[in-house]
Design an enzyme around this catalytic site. Structure first.
Site, PDB file in Angstrom:
ATOM      1  N   ASP A 449       0.851  -1.191   0.000  1.00 18.88           N
ATOM      2  CA  ASP A 449       0.000   0.000   0.000  1.00 18.88           C
ATOM      3  C   ASP A 449       0.885   1.239   0.000  1.00 18.88           C
ATOM      4  O   ASP A 449       2.091   1.152   0.240  1.00 18.88           O
ATOM      5  CB  ASP A 449      -0.882   0.027   1.255  1.00 18.88           C
ATOM      6  CG  ASP A 449      -1.957  -1.048   1.223  1.00 18.88           C
ATOM      7  OD1 ASP A 449      -2.335  -1.445   0.118  1.00 18.88           O
ATOM      8  OD2 ASP A 449      -2.390  -1.477   2.304  1.00 18.88           O
ATOM      9  N   ASP A 747      -4.479  -3.050   5.116  1.00 23.05           N
ATOM     10  CA  ASP A 747      -4.953  -2.545   6.408  1.00 23.05           C
ATOM     11  C   ASP A 747      -6.468  -2.549   6.548  1.00 23.05           C
ATOM     12  O   ASP A 747      -6.986  -2.456   7.653  1.00 23.05           O
ATOM     13  CB  ASP A 747      -4.426  -1.130   6.665  1.00 23.05           C
ATOM     14  CG  ASP A 747      -4.760  -0.167   5.536  1.00 23.05           C
ATOM     15  OD1 ASP A 747      -5.606  -0.520   4.687  1.00 23.05           O
ATOM     16  OD2 ASP A 747      -4.187   0.935   5.495  1.00 23.05           O
ATOM     17  N   ASP A 751      -9.282  -5.852   2.426  1.00 21.52           N
ATOM     18  CA  ASP A 751      -7.994  -6.424   2.022  1.00 21.52           C
ATOM     19  C   ASP A 751      -7.848  -7.876   2.462  1.00 21.52           C
ATOM     20  O   ASP A 751      -6.903  -8.558   2.063  1.00 21.52           O
ATOM     21  CB  ASP A 751      -6.829  -5.616   2.623  1.00 21.52           C
ATOM     22  CG  ASP A 751      -6.661  -4.264   1.958  1.00 21.52           C
ATOM     23  OD1 ASP A 751      -6.935  -4.178   0.744  1.00 21.52           O
ATOM     24  OD2 ASP A 751      -6.264  -3.304   2.634  1.00 21.52           O
TER      25      ASP A 751
END
Length: 1017
Positions: A449, A747, A751
């Site tokens: 990310d 997070d 996901d």
């Protein structure tokens, strides 16, 4: 009748008082003080009793609008809270809606618990401790961990250990019978002591590792929870939750205790952990209001009042009957078990052949005792002597099996994993699944990310545009500012707190929410509480990672539905597409022409090129009171740019990973311009990549490719912008299909599928939801990509340390098997006794594993290519090293076996001691060689590993004690300095041999290919 009884009780009390008052006159001074105290106590009880009787008399108190009757006979500790523990426990467990209504609904329940839905618990004084004492703490009673005795029993379940104990018992019995207790206990007793020593060391080692894993398990269960106390939103440990706490819940959060819903919107809960049902349950004030501990928030947001904690919850009672499984077996441990089994079969065959040869030679009369006489003389040999001789042969054969089976391999893995997990915690990485430690060393791709991982996650609004003008809030009309106040205050999951005048504001929520709230309060002078008090929320659409926006339908209090207003907030280009008009700085609503739209797009692109996250605000009046928020023909209020700078050191970490042959891919929800700018700043995109049109693309484009196109292009993609969690999952699947070992960071709750699909799932400890953490293998505690790079290094270190130990132990196995087999076949005896072989086994399995398993990662590990999914466990380099050392040891020891007596002019027993001593010292020196599989300098960094040095010193000291002071126990003879010098010289020769051997090149094609990585199931 009732009146008479009451009068009688009063008379009785009166007489009792009179008698007590007269008593002090008849007592001595020393007893008067005690008697007066008794009188006071008696009087107090009497007065209370009188009051009780008076209250019960009918008609004594005339009815009024409000009165209170106190029943002094029924006082409980939780009367302070106007509700008892049993009622609270029953409330949620049985979903007792009728009882909840009788208490006045959620608000009445909160009042009964002396709490407040908006302000929470008042923390002053001992209020928290009082609640903990009354209702219990939020901890669970688990099944006790396994004690030391359990591991001792497990060690004794080993068949070879049991056979050795049987042999020791027989040897002890025959020895005492033949030589008496004083001299006859040595052979059998020595085996007993050696076996118990091996068992003790093994049990203590396993016990300590189990304790270590238990500690890590407790740390992983200590999650952080958002609560409101004293009107301030704060983060506390789940173990500190008490009854009455107001808990803030968002998507992905774990419900920390049983409770009732008090406010929120569209809250859906995943209760599968409790009920097994996969369907999400809606929680609201009008329907189901109950929340269970251990469940997960699937959608929406809200607040709950805690009613039961710890063992009083349904989850707590269920968890108390579940024991933690610390016997998780990693893929590498499974492979090592197969390797151990294969080598064990070879050892079993050799041991059987040795036993067969020894028996044949004994019964054919070719073996002789120390005096040179034949050990077996047919019928003249006593049966006790025959049995004793056979027992010794069986013990020798079984001991060969003990040494041949590399039982230290699983122990080495356990030690390495335990040590690495402990050290990784200090490096901000908490391992949840053991297999992740070793698998991370094989990673070929890391999908990361952006926000919080590559960047600091310390966001601040730096640019803002009202209409087509960039400026300050002071130049904007009051109407536009008021609309911004509504759009920010009512459309957020964050909060603002200010304890008293003069103190700074405290903002809570996600980093993006905090940045927006901070800007609105400080720049636009927004009073959040005032805005919330003046408006009602009609309907909310929470932030959606697919649509990248959130909205709210609201109205002013006391006003009809004709004045409803819809406010939207989200990704600038997404909100822009929903608008047909815009507000200029003066508050005038203008039509958005095509030229205006192009101008807004340029504004967004220019901010994105500066690595800013662009957020737009829009609104529209909506006269219809429906749940579907208006999504078109909105008016654009303005656009803000939020700066989130790159983390210091992240570029170096990215470069280290790339240098190690690991490809870094950035997957973000930001627009393509922001994503490109950040990727360049972090070093993910090189100048060459910027020229490649396929290096950066949007998630929608990748999603719309065919599967064949995705597989063909995925390796060239470096940045995927405006991506959804589904896009991330698609990329992971494609990379795995191409044979990559994939690590993924995540997070959010959405996901979870990608984290589970990846070979290694890495969740974020600060911003990560509990759902994401539970789906991951490793939690990055500081949300920093540099920690991801550190995990990669540790993963390689784990794999490398295990390979070192495999090389070291297999060298010993091969040498010991060959020496004993050749000696048994040729001479009819084995030079290494049962006790000596058990001592060697102890050195290898425990001390050797401890020494080599605790090597720290070096930068050299990041200079190698990834191990990959199909790499063999034992490489060509390892075969080269171990075969060279084993061949040297076998050659030297066989020379000592057959020519030792004549070369050194010593007795048979001294010769065997020389063989034993040389063999052990060879392993000590070879441990240094095993420190590096490829590097010639095996002493590099030695001073940093004090444990290794300590183990070497301890091993040498114990070997000296074994040879010089425990000769009866170890069946050895003392050696002089010259003989010690010869042993050390022979053993030390392994260093130059290792140095020379590492100069010999090995082919790239592997000698064996049956030990390969398999895909993780």
């Amino acid at each position: 009748m009732r009146r008479n009884v009451s009068d009688h009780a009063e008379k009785k009390d009166k007489v009792g008082v009179e008698v007590l008052l007269e008593l002090p006159k008849t007592l001595s001074k020393s007893n008067k003080k005690w008697q007066l105290a008794l009188i006071k106590l008696y009087c107090s009880r009497t007065l209370l009793n009188c009051a009780k009787h008076a209250i019960r008399k009918p008609g004594l108190f005339p009815r009024s609008l409000s009165y209170t009757a106190i029943d002094l006979d029924h006082h409980h500790g939780d009367d302070h809270f106007k509700i008892d523990t049993e009622t609270l426990n029953d409330l949620v467990k049985n979903k007792n809606q009728e009882k909840l209504e009788s208490l006045g609904g959620p608000n009445g329940l909160v009042s009964a618990l002396k709490s407040n839905t908006r302000l929470g618990i008042n923390e002053e004084g001992d209020e928290i401790q009082r609640r903990r004492s009354t209702f219990g703490s939020n901890t669970y009673t688990r099944q006790p961990s396994k004690g030391l005795f359990h591991f001792v029993v497990e060690a004794f379940k080993d068949l070879t250990i049991l056979i050795l104990l049987g042999c020791a018992t027989l040897s002890l019995g025959f020895g005492i019978k033949e030589h008496g207790l004083k001299e006859g206990w040595y052979d059998g007793g020595s085996i007993f002591v050696a076996v118990f020593l091996v068992v003790a060391v093994s049990a203590v080692s396993n016990f300590r590792q189990n304790r270590q894993f238990d500690k890590l398990s407790k740390v992983s269960s200590n999650i952080k929870i958002d609560v409101v106390r004293n009107g301030r939103r704060q983060e506390i440990s789940i173990f500190d939750i008490v009854v009455g706490d107001i808990v803030c819940l968002n998507i992905g959060d774990q419900v920390p205790a049983d409770g009732v819903f008090v406010e929120g919107h569209l809250l859906h809960v995943d209760e599968s952990s409790m009920t097994g049902e996969s369907d999400h349950v809606e929680v609201s004030l009008t329907g189901n209001t109950f929340l269970f501990s251990g469940t997960k928030i699937a959608d929406g947001f809200g607040k709950m009042a805690v009613t039961s904690v710890g063992m009083n919850t349904a989850w707590g009672q269920m968890m108390s009957h579940i024991s933690r499984d610390t016997n998780e077996q990693t893929p590498l441990q499974s492979r090592l078990d197969k390797l151990t089994s294969s080598i064990g079969k070879v050892g079993l065959l050799v041991a059987f052949l040795v036993l067969l040869v020894l028996l044949i030679r004994y019964f054919t009369g070719t073996t002789k005792d120390e005096s040179g006489n034949r050990e077996y003389n047919g019928k003249t040999t006593k049966s006790d002597e025959i049995v004793n001789a056979v027992v010794k042969m069986v013990a020798a054969a079984v001991t060969i099996i003990v040494v041949a089976i590399p039982e230290g391999l699983p122990l080495a893995v356990t030690l390495t994993l335990a040590y690495s997990m402990k050290r990784m915690m200090k490096d901000n990485a908490m391992v949840r699944k053991l297999s992740a430690c070793e698998t991370m060393g094989s990673a070929t791709v890391i999908c990361t990310d952006k926000t919080g991982t590559l960047t600091l996650n310390q966001m601040k609004v730096t640019d803002f545009w009202f209409g087509l003008e960039s400026g300050k809030a002071s130049s904007v009309s009051q109407r536009v500012v008021e609309l911004f106040h509504q759009g920010v205050a009512m459309n957020t999951t964050g909060s603002v707190f200010k304890a008293k005048a003069g103190t700074e504001y405290e903002f809570s929520g996600s980093p993006t929410e905090k940045a927006i709230l901070s800007w609105a309060v400080e720049e636009l002078e927004m009073g959040m509480e005032k805005v919330i008090e003046e408006h009602d929320v009609v309907h909310v659409e929470g932030f959606n990672s697919e649509k990248k926006r959130s909205g709210v339908l609201m109205k002013k209090k006391g006003v009809n539905t004709e004045n409803n207003v819809v406010h939207w907030k989200g990704a600038a280009e997404k909100i822009l597409a929903m608008c047909s008009t815009f507000c200029d700085g003066s508050g005038v609503v203008r039509e958005m022409k095509e030229d205006d739209k192009i101008q807004f797009e340029k504004i967004i692109q220019s901010m994105a090129a500066k690595s800013l996250r662009c957020i737009a605000f829009a609104y529209s009046e909506d006269n219809e009171d429906n749940k579907k928020l208006k999504e078109e023909k909105l008016s654009l209020l303005g656009i803000i740019g939020i700066k989130d700078p790159c983390r210091p050191g992240v570029k170096k970490a990215v470069e280290d990973c790339q240098f190690a042959g690991v490809n870094i891919k950035m997957i973000t929800g930001d627009n393509i311009f922001t994503a490109r700018a950040i990727a360049v700043e972090c070093g993910i995109l090189t100048p060459e990549d910027e020229m490649n049109s396929e290096a950066v693309l949007e998630g929608e484009k990748f999603r719309n490719y065919t599967q064949e196109e995705r597989l063909e292009k995925v390796e060239r993609i470096k940045v995927m912008a405006r991506s959804s969690p589904f896009d991330k999952l698609l990329m992971v699947k494609c990379l795995k299909e191409l044979g990559h070992v994939v690590a993924v960071t995540g997070d959010g709750t959405n996901d979870a599928p990608a984290l589970k699909e990846a070979d290694i799932g890495l969740s974020m400890g600060i911003q990560g939801t509990e759902v994401a953490k539970e789906s991951s293998d490793i939690v990055i505690l500081d949300d920093n990509f540099a920690s991801v790079a550190t995990v990669l290094k540790w993963g390689r270190c784990v794999y490398n340390n295990i390979q070192k130990f495999i090389q070291f132990q297999l060298t010993v196995n091969v040498a010991a098997l060959v020496i004993n087999f050749v000696a048994a076949v040729s001479a009819g005896d084995v030079p290494l006794t049962a006790v000596q072989l058990l001592w060697v086994n102890l050195i290898m399995d425990t001390l050797g594993a401890l020494a080599l398993a605790t090597e720290k990662p070096t930068n050299d590990l990041m200079k190698k290519k990834p191990i990959g999914r199909v790499a063999p466990l034992i490489t060509n380099i390892m075969w080269r090293n171990l075969l060279a050392q084993a061949f040297y040891q076998i050659s030297v020891l066989l020379v000592l076996q057959f020519r030792g007596r004549s070369i050194f002019n010593v007795t048979e027993k001294v010769k065997n001691t020389l063989i034993f001593n040389t063999f052990v010292l060879c392993q000590v020196f070879n441990e240094f060689n095993a420190r590096s599989l490829e590097k010639k300098n095996v002493f590099k960094g030695l001073h940093k590993n004090r444990l290794f040095i300590g183990i070497i010193v301890v091993t040498v000291v114990l070997q000296v004690v074994m040879v010089e002071f425990l000769k009866r126990f170890a069946d050895t003879e003392r050696l002089n300095l010259g003989q010690w010098g010869v042993c050390i010289a022979i053993a030390a020769a392994s260093w130059p041999i290792g140095w020379l051997v590492k100069s010999v090149p090995v082919p790239e094609r592997h000698f064996f290919s049956y030990l390969k990585w398999k895909k993780r199931s």
